[in-house]
Write an enzyme that holds these catalytic residues in place. Structure first.
Site, short mmCIF file in Angstrom:
data_model
loop_
_atom_site.label_atom_id
_atom_site.label_comp_id
_atom_site.label_asym_id
_atom_site.label_seq_id
_atom_site.Cartn_x
_atom_site.Cartn_y
_atom_site.Cartn_z
N PRO A 44 9.50 -26.36 9.45
CG PRO A 44 10.84 -24.93 10.70
CD PRO A 44 10.62 -26.38 10.41
CG ASN A 45 8.55 -20.96 7.72
OD1 ASN A 45 7.55 -20.42 8.16
ND2 ASN A 45 9.73 -20.85 8.30
NE ARG B 80 9.91 -20.71 2.89
CZ ARG B 80 10.69 -21.55 3.56
NH1 ARG B 80 10.32 -22.82 3.76
NH2 ARG B 80 11.85 -21.14 4.04
CE1 TYR C 179 13.63 -23.24 0.16
CE2 TYR C 179 12.48 -21.15 0.36
CZ TYR C 179 13.47 -22.01 0.78
OH TYR C 179 14.29 -21.66 1.82
CG ASN D 153 13.16 -29.92 3.69
OD1 ASN D 153 13.92 -29.31 4.45
ND2 ASN D 153 12.77 -29.43 2.54
CB ALA E 223 14.82 -22.74 9.47
CD GLU F 120 20.51 -32.79 5.73
OE1 GLU F 120 21.53 -33.51 5.90
OE2 GLU F 120 20.49 -31.56 5.94
CG HIS G 141 17.93 -29.31 2.52
ND1 HIS G 141 17.24 -28.80 3.59
CD2 HIS G 141 18.95 -30.04 3.03
CE1 HIS G 141 17.82 -29.20 4.71
NE2 HIS G 141 18.86 -29.95 4.40
NE ARG H 44 18.65 -20.37 0.05
CZ ARG H 44 17.47 -20.57 0.66
NH1 ARG H 44 17.01 -21.81 0.82
NH2 ARG H 44 16.75 -19.55 1.09
#
Ligand code: DQA
Length: 144
Positions: A9-10, A17, A22, A73, A76, A97, A99, A106
């Site tokens: 998502p997003n 963003r 990012y 990825n 969230a 995985e 990111h 964070r």
């Protein structure tokens, strides 16, 4: 060899963003970068994004049935989706995985990844380069 690059998502809204987290690339530009490197490494990339947990789970089931390697990825969903974790655990080919940001640097809720325990490995914090490192790692894994 096919490779599925899944984004949660997003991720389709990277251009609006927080660029400190990012980077400056839009989702389309990120996809182009991944495609170029994937093709150089001999992969046929299939890059997808969804804001819908059920759709992502369906794509993971598809990858399980077709024994397709996955770079993922989960955005969230990484931090709380046990349903996605269970779908990842059913994959037969390797999954890595990724990111863009380093979730460990964070907010505290990002320090948990419910999928890290069922992937081969995780690459975080290198911006778009995280995906390129994951493609190289996948190439090495599949050559073994
Ligand atoms: C992300 C990190 C997640 O915590 C966040 O929810 C995202 C993007 C990353 O690529 O840095 O949406 O997965």
């Amino acid at each position: 060899m096919k490779i599925l690059v899944l984004n949660g998502p997003n991720m389709d809204r990277l251009d609006i963003r927080d660029s400190k987290m990012y980077g400056e690339l839009s989702y389309g530009q990120l996809s182009e970068l991944i495609t170029t490197r994937a093709v150089e490494l001999g992969f046929e990339p299939d890059i997808r994004q969804s804001n819908d947990e059920a759709e992502i789970i369906g794509w993971l089931h598809e990858a399980s049935d077709s024994v397709t390697p996955v770079i993922f990825n989960a955005a969230a969903f990484t931090h709380y989706s046990y349903a996605i974790r269970d779908a990842v655990a059913m994959l037969k080919a390797p999954i890595i995985e990724v990111h863009l940001s380093n979730p460990m640097a964070r907010e505290e809720f990002r320090h948990t990844s419910v999928i890290s325990g069922v992937v081969v490995g995780s690459i975080s914090g290198f911006g778009p380069h995280s995906y390129l490192l994951a493609l190289e790692a996948m190439r090495n894994l599949l050559q073994k």
